[in-house]
Enzyme design. Sequence first.
Site, PDB file in Angstrom:
ATOM      1  N   HIS A  90       0.818  -1.198   0.000  1.00 33.56           N
ATOM      2  CA  HIS A  90       0.000   0.000   0.000  1.00 33.56           C
ATOM      3  C   HIS A  90       0.859   1.259   0.000  1.00 33.56           C
ATOM      4  O   HIS A  90       0.351   2.375  -0.037  1.00 33.56           O
ATOM      5  CB  HIS A  90      -0.880  -0.049   1.265  1.00 33.56           C
ATOM      6  CG  HIS A  90      -2.033   0.883   1.263  1.00 33.56           C
ATOM      7  ND1 HIS A  90      -2.008   2.105   0.632  1.00 33.56           N
ATOM      8  CD2 HIS A  90      -3.255   0.788   1.820  1.00 33.56           C
ATOM      9  CE1 HIS A  90      -3.174   2.713   0.817  1.00 33.56           C
ATOM     10  NE2 HIS A  90      -3.935   1.934   1.525  1.00 33.56           N
ATOM     11  N   CYS A  91       2.205   1.109   0.072  1.00 42.97           N
ATOM     12  CA  CYS A  91       3.021   2.311   0.293  1.00 42.97           C
ATOM     13  C   CYS A  91       3.949   2.656  -0.863  1.00 42.97           C
ATOM     14  O   CYS A  91       3.740   3.636  -1.564  1.00 42.97           O
ATOM     15  CB  CYS A  91       3.851   2.130   1.563  1.00 42.97           C
ATOM     16  SG  CYS A  91       2.831   2.040   3.026  1.00 42.97           S
ATOM     17  N   ILE A  92       4.982   1.822  -1.066  1.00 46.22           N
ATOM     18  CA  ILE A  92       6.077   2.234  -1.971  1.00 46.22           C
ATOM     19  C   ILE A  92       5.596   2.446  -3.420  1.00 46.22           C
ATOM     20  O   ILE A  92       6.021   3.407  -4.054  1.00 46.22           O
ATOM     21  CB  ILE A  92       7.256   1.225  -1.922  1.00 46.22           C
ATOM     22  CG1 ILE A  92       7.638   0.905  -0.468  1.00 46.22           C
ATOM     23  CG2 ILE A  92       8.461   1.749  -2.684  1.00 46.22           C
ATOM     24  CD1 ILE A  92       8.212   2.036   0.324  1.00 46.22           C
ATOM     25  N   ASP A  94       2.753   5.883  -2.743  1.00 47.89           N
ATOM     26  CA  ASP A  94       3.005   7.176  -2.088  1.00 47.89           C
ATOM     27  C   ASP A  94       3.758   8.177  -2.963  1.00 47.89           C
ATOM     28  O   ASP A  94       3.389   9.357  -3.016  1.00 47.89           O
ATOM     29  CB  ASP A  94       3.757   6.971  -0.760  1.00 47.89           C
ATOM     30  CG  ASP A  94       2.978   6.069   0.182  1.00 47.89           C
ATOM     31  OD1 ASP A  94       1.787   5.835  -0.072  1.00 47.89           O
ATOM     32  OD2 ASP A  94       3.573   5.598   1.167  1.00 47.89           O
TER      33      ASP A  94
END
Length: 430
Positions: free
Chosen positions: A269-271, A274
């Site tokens: 869900h991040c790298i 974002d």
Amino acid sequence: MALRDKIADRTAKIGVVGLGYVGLPLAVEFGRSGYTVYGIDVDAGRVEKLRHGTSYVPDVPDHEVGGLVQQNRLMPTTDYTVLREIDAVSICVPTPLRKTRDPDIQYIADATEKIRECIHAQMLVILESTTYPGTTDEILLTEFGSSGLRVGKDFFLAFSPERIDPGNPTFHTRNTPKIIGGVTPECTALARLLYENVVERVISVSSTRSAEMVKLLENTFRAVNIGLVNEIAIICDKLGIDVWEVIDAAASKPFGFMPFYPGPGLGGHCIPIDPLYLSWKLKLFNYNARFIELASEVNAHMPEYVVTKIARALNRVRKAVNGSRILVLGVAYKRNIDDVRESPALDIIRLLEQEGAEVEYSDPFVPQLRLDHTNRSSRPITKERLREYDCVVVVTDHGDFDYDLVAAESKLVVDCRNAVRTKGPNIVKL
Ligand SMILES: NC(=O)c1ccc[n+]([C@@H]2O[C@H](COP(=O)([O-])OP(=O)(O)OC[C@H]3O[C@@H](n4cnc5c(N)ncnc54)[C@H](O)[C@@H]3O)[C@@H](O)[C@H]2O)c1
């Protein structure tokens, strides 16, 4: 009693909005630190599980949730109106991308609207969801300001990025330093006071925008370095050099180098997401964030590159992808966790099937997988089963896999993670 005193003596009632990978560990940590916590989630099924002492987040054991629920220290609910009684609330809702790859801040907007209905004097609100610089001021402050309450005097607002790393055995909520940036100095001071009672180290920055940018720098740093090392892997392959050996040797330098490792692509869900929040924001300033775009392009291409590697490896043993039986080892986006969001394994399976391969998977963390409207089940790995596949592809290097067995029994292994330590003519590395 003033908010400051309630926070200091832990009589403040805390709310956590969004009880997922981030919100649930945070809610438990508040509870363990002596606060009474109301956990609010729109997913009634999740709330019901928590009420029965069942955790759905692997890093949070059932007994911790159960213990806190029994002592009325953690109250899971779908009812936002509990916020009327709450002194401080942390927002941990998702921040995904739309299909167009633009930020989808609908979850933040929804939570903000619902909190606005309950906001009251002497309330502290902290946004934790990863988002573009300006979100706290532009969305939350604008909405709460319309209540007539004054920020820094009647209510307090800050941003504090969540830095949790699911599956990390060393760093968790309590011992990962927390960054705080408030709208006013008093907002920062109160948020700091709260988190100092829960985590070991708190660092203040001068504004919400700085705090939002800290998180994006951290994740952009990872995305760009992974993009660089993925390109180095492709370059080494063309030059006939073992990239893993090169990285290990370079990592012996005690200064000025930090090892990053190539892989089948970014997940979670991040790298992968974002940095695109940041590049999207910059487009509004007519600026093209080139490193982010380039890294994103290189990383997004990796599943295709892996499939080309598999096709070449099969070709060497006179086999086509079409009709080959292929086992994908690991479908979670990283080792020892159960999260398949944005996992490159899913793209690799799709691409292989488009080419006519028969693909199965094995993942002890993901017993069932729903992919493109079909349900699949994880296959156990045995000596006999490994022999049946034309190719075994190590996509995620879970600690539970027996890599010696995989190397010894598989006809062909394509290893995207340098997990198989033995060498042999049947082993191909990324
Ligand atoms: N997962 C990670 O490793 C990680 C690490 C650092 C930061 N983050 C960031 O933290 C945020 C949350 O991520 P996550 O992985 O915990 O997501 P998640 O999907 O695991 O959990 C989010 C939860 O919020 C709930 N929810 C959605 N809308 C809601 C609403 N309006 N009100 C109440 N609850 C609502 C969902 O039902 C879900 O339970 C994201 O911004 C993410 O980028 C995630």
